[in-house]
Design a protein around this motif. Structure first.
Motif, PDB file in Angstrom:
ATOM      1  N   ASN A 115     -39.741  21.711  35.575  1.00 47.79           N
ATOM      2  CA  ASN A 115     -39.349  20.604  36.232  1.00 47.79           C
ATOM      3  C   ASN A 115     -40.302  19.442  35.773  1.00 47.79           C
ATOM      4  OD1 ASN A 115     -36.882  21.249  37.839  1.00 47.79           O
ATOM      5  ND2 ASN A 115     -38.270  22.333  38.833  1.00 47.79           N
ATOM      6  N   SER A 128     -33.756  28.209  40.671  1.00 46.50           N
ATOM      7  CA  SER A 128     -34.721  27.344  40.862  1.00 46.50           C
ATOM      8  C   SER A 128     -35.559  27.596  42.039  1.00 46.50           C
ATOM      9  CB  SER A 128     -34.174  26.145  41.043  1.00 46.50           C
ATOM     10  OG  SER A 128     -35.125  25.093  41.629  1.00 46.50           O
ATOM     11  N   THR A 135     -34.452  19.577  38.495  1.00 43.37           N
ATOM     12  CA  THR A 135     -33.251  20.293  38.840  1.00 43.37           C
ATOM     13  C   THR A 135     -32.300  19.830  39.448  1.00 43.37           C
ATOM     14  OG1 THR A 135     -35.094  22.258  39.141  1.00 43.37           O
ATOM     15  CG2 THR A 135     -32.898  22.445  40.493  1.00 43.37           C
ATOM     16  N   MET A 159     -39.231  18.808  42.199  1.00 44.75           N
ATOM     17  CA  MET A 159     -37.675  19.768  41.735  1.00 44.75           C
ATOM     18  C   MET A 159     -36.374  18.542  41.479  1.00 44.75           C
ATOM     19  SD  MET A 159     -37.269  18.215  44.917  1.00 44.75           S
ATOM     20  CE  MET A 159     -35.380  18.375  44.988  1.00 44.75           C
ATOM     21  N   VAL A 175     -33.665  22.232  32.091  1.00 44.77           N
ATOM     22  CA  VAL A 175     -32.818  22.893  33.088  1.00 44.77           C
ATOM     23  C   VAL A 175     -31.518  23.460  32.866  1.00 44.77           C
ATOM     24  CG1 VAL A 175     -31.871  22.551  35.395  1.00 44.77           C
ATOM     25  CG2 VAL A 175     -34.067  21.869  35.221  1.00 44.77           C
TER      26      VAL A 175
END
Length: 866
Positions: free
Chosen positions: A285, A316, A133, A130, A294
């Motif tokens: 991601n 997310s 993000t 992640m 994103v």
């Protein structure tokens, strides 16, 4: 007594109820009062009770392979780290953390490295899932803020799932989406190169080409403008709109590979539906352009003002139980605690003053990929790895494994010594497992929940925060690490968040900084921020956490992946999770129920490609890339696009050495986030030249030596798939060696001319092992044989009077394929709900509903053809 806790799997953060089962284990059920799941559990969580045993646990500290006491092990770690820092500087050491850690563990590790060791070389496996993000949020909002809540899924009229197989990877959220669909007619769109289980519940599937998400969402942004759907008042409080729109209007849809009408249908639906939530996950991601993907999504929500309001916003969903908690405490190499910025002098000064720390680095440390390259190069000389398995999970995994093996000094904190990474450690520190430790985790919608101990930790196992504080004290930092409980650590973390709030940051839980030990013990699920006002949605007013207070749209462009190896390696390799396994299976692999659904690694290949390559169903395929090779079971399916293949990430050197798929993944990363591109490496595929195939069952764990093997737990012991390039000259000798049964009585059936051999080993009347060999994939009733039945097994089939349930399809209730097919035929079942009413299959987490639907279709098509 019932103990409320939180599931240790994905970032949904479901509440669980834990009860003593009377045999040293736990009964686990869903917590009806937890806001994330309201009592529902997925198949993995439902099987948690099978995973809390002590088999395979690390029970004592271990130095150079020899068990020792805590003082000796901790002194060794502290002395070596201190000596390394003194000789080579603080940047010669590193810490690799994990989203499996609790927030209190994460906080202490981050404070230790950044505040007292004086290096930012602490990163986390959350970098792999992640980080893009985080980077995208910070570019748009000024902080890593998730704008919405799970309630938005309940209130949306359109849910768009981008790079997210929600049905398998976040089943409880998927059930919320389906419930909204049933209650309010919510439309569902799936954007994914693969046709996944999630697509079966969708109104529209856009199978775009791998990596082309930016092109699609740039097209949407241009359509928003052309359709007069821009929220001009909101955009007036936003920077970057003109540049983002100009770039979007110059973009083309062609890179997506989608037909124009399908794209326009999606655009019309998105633009014409005010309450729209765009959920995105690893497919977005895990890309060399993940941050741009994103921001392309965020741009569309900002341009329409569809953010921070009920039923609308970008969302997310994270992959690990405490990826969010790690983000909150600064677990990434380029962040500080409480969403403060490492490169901001005022933020560094505030944190240093709060911690009374001797030094805080003024530049980001090494992100995960670069960290292990530095290990390989000898620049990192002492490495601490906590609750993660980078020798399997990082790209170019063979190189990472070699780097760890060659590191001057490696410490691993884990619950078991039986992982690819733990086997490389100089010092192993035994850790408390889930259900043995207490602390907090934060889920994908910013809800902080308690994990609570329900079982004693075995042997000398201790919590992760204790590992770190004990080493810190031995290195001279005793005053700063004088914690006696996770409650103390949480209070300090909450107090520091008040400093962050005063500096204008989003993360502020200072309202919890004065919790007593009792109040901490009883803490209910709480969404942050927890300061002057409670934690709901962010950004509805258009104000951000940038210094200007204005939102930002980012101009992004689609760019093709580098194809320098495309001629030798013509396929694009996509990787991901399966329904019933988790990461590298140190937990799920101990559950026979979860292993029954998919028991070995596989590769999905399109039928056109399989025909051209000469790869048949259930044979083995050999994959290769510039960095490694793998051998996997071939699944021929049009769920993947021609020229692409998909393989799961879960198998390791412990469970299937040739199934370590990240050995094939290139270490290409996103330039903004440092997140690896795990969805688009280049590879070659060819048939594995198998001289024989085998299937085996055993009452005890064995360690095959064949060219291909995969081992999984079963109710009665273990099951194995085997294959080799050359057939042995003496099958009986090899069978005895496989099971280490040199003197056991054996029944056997061999036919050298056909290449068939079958062996059944007995201890008295009890079957203890069996091996079935053939020149093609072995056709036997595997699920029957894994029970180690007492009757004759050389036929490989259940007796005629004994129903064969077939492979497990519904793991929650243990319902097999044959049981479902039989009920469909005998009872005239016509729908998934009818199957659920008859057999319970698909009525818990629902992640098997698409597979049930496929069985219904197959059965009805066969009936119509008769």
């Amino acid at each position: 007594m019932t103990i409320r806790s939180t599931c240790p799997y994905c970032g949904v953060g479901c509440g669980v109820l834990l009860q003593d089962d009377g045999a040293g284990g736990l009964n686990v059920s869903g917590d009806p009062d937890h806001p994330a799941n309201r009592g529902r559990l997925c198949s993995k969580a439902s099987a948690l009770g099978q995973t809390v045993g002590h088999a395979g646990r690390l029970l004592a500290p271990r130095v150079n392979g020899v068990d020792t006491d805590w003082d000796s092990a901790l002194d060794r770690v502290a002395d070596t780290f201190a000596r390394t820092i003194a000789r080579h500087g603080p940047d010669s050491v590193a810490f690799y953390a994990s989203g499996q850690m609790l927030t209190e563990d994460y906080y202490v590790a981050n404070k230790f490295m950044k505040g007292f060791v004086g290096t930012a070389n602490i990163d986390t496996n959350s970098r792999l899932c992640m980080a893009s993000t985080v980077a995208g949020h910070k570019r748009a909002f000024g902080t890593d803020t998730v704008p919405g809540t799970y309630e938005d899924l309940d209130q949306a009229d359109l849910v768009v799932l981008v790079g997210s197989n929600l049905a398998w990877c976040h089943p409880i959220l998927y059930q919320r989406v389906l419930a909204a669909r049933a209650a309010r007619g919510t439309k569902v769109v799936v954007i994914d190169p693969r046709r996944t289980a999630t697509c079966d519940g969708a109104d529209l599937h856009l199978p775009l080409r791998i990596g082309s998400d930016v092109a699609l969402f740039n097209g949407l942004l241009a359509a928003i403008y052309e359709g007069n759907a821009v929220d001009t008042a909101y955009v007036a409080r936003t920077d970057g709109f003109d540049d983002a729109l100009t770039t979007a209007r110059c973009s083309e849809i062609e890179p997506t590979g989608l037909d124009v009408e399908t794209v326009h249908e999606f655009f019309r639906l998105w633009i014409g539906t005010e309450r729209v939530v765009t959920v995105f996950s690893q497919g977005v991601n895990q890309s060399s352009s993940g941050t741009d993907k994103v921001n392309a999504i965020l741009n569309c929500h900002i341009a329409t003002g569809r953010i921070g309001k009920p039923g609308m916003g970008p969302f997310s969903v994270t992959g690990q139980p405490n990826a969010m908690g790690g983000r909150e405490v600064g677990g990434l190499a380029n962040t500080l605690a409480c969403h403060l910025d490492l490169e901001n002098p005022a933020h560094r000064s505030a944190v240093r003053k709060f911690w009374d720390a001797p030094r805080i680095p003024d530049a980001p440390g090494l992100k995960a990929i670069d960290m292990f390259k530095a290990v390989a190069a000898g620049r990192i000389k002492a490495l601490w790895i906590m609750h993660t398995n980078p020798a399997v999970t990082l790209p170019d995994a063979d190189a990472v494994r070699a780097a760890i093996a060659a590191c001057d000094f490696t410490v691993v904190s884990d619950i078991t010594a039986a992982t690819d990474t733990a086997r490389l450690a100089d010092v192993l520190l035994p850790a408390s497992a889930w259900a043995e430790k207490s602390g907090t985790v934060t889920n994908s919608d910013r809800t902080i929940s308690r994990q609570r101990a329900a079982l004693p930790a075995p042997g000398a196992a201790r919590p992760d925060w204790w590992h770190v504080t004990q080493v810190a004290r031995r290195m001279g930092f005793a005053r700063a690490f004088d914690y006696d409980s996770p409650a103390e650590i949480f209070r300090e973390h909450a107090a520091l968040s008040g400093v962050a709030g005063a500096l204008g940051r989003d993360f502020d839980i200072s309202g919890l900084s004065d919790l007593s030990d009792g109040e901490y013990a009883a803490l209910s699920p709480t969404r942050w921020p927890v300061a002057a006002k409670g934690g709901g949605r962010f950004f509805a007013d258009g104000r951000s956490f940038h210094d200007t207070g204005r939102m930002r749209m980012i101009a992004v462009s689609w760019r093709a992946s580098a194809a320098k190896h495309a001629r030798r390696f013509p396929f694009r390799l996509n990787t991901g999770r399966v329904r019933d396994h988790w990461h590298t299976m140190t937990r799920t692999g101990t559950s026979p129920r979860l292993s029954a659904h998919i028991a070995e690694p596989f590769v999905e290949i399109h039928p056109t490609d399989a025909d051209a390559l000469g790869i048949g169903p259930d044979t083995l395929a050999e994959l290769s890339s510039p960095t490694g090779t793998a051998i996997l079971r071939a699944t021929i399916t049009d769920a993947v696009q021609p020229g692409t293949v998909f393989a799961p990430i879960h198998w390791t050197g412990e469970t299937a050495p040739t199934g370590r798929i990240d050995a094939l993944v290139a270490d290409v990363t996103d330039p903004h986030s440092g997140q690896p591109d795990s969805k688009a490496s280049f590879c070659a595929v060819r048939p594995f030249a198998a001289a024989w195939y085998g299937f085996a069952v055993s009452s005890r764990r064995v360690h095959p030596v064949s060219d291909y093997w995969a081992v999984a737990r079963s109710d009665a012991g273990w099951r194995m798939e085997l294959s080799g390039r050359a057939a042995p000259t003496d099958w009986e000798a090899d069978a005895r060696a496989l099971f280490d049964l040199p003197n056991a009585s054996v029944q056997m059936l061999t036919d050298p001319a056909r290449g068939v051999a079958r062996f059944a080993f007995h201890d008295g009347d009890r079957l203890i092992a069996a091996l079935f060999v053939a020149p093609e994939p072995v056709a036997v009733m595997r699920d029957y044989l894994t029970e180690l039945p007492a009757e004759d097994v050389l036929t490989g089939r259940a007796p005629a009077d004994r129903p064969d349930p077939g492979p497990i399809l519904c793991s929650c209730f243990g319902v097999g394929v044959n049981t479902i097919l039989s009920a469909i035929e005998s009872d005239g079942l016509m729908s998934v709900d009818a199957v659920g009413a008859a057999l319970s299959a698909g009525t818990n987490c629902g992640s098997c509903r698409s597979e049930i639907a496929a069985l219904l279709e197959r059965s009805h098509m066969a009936e119509a053809a008769e």
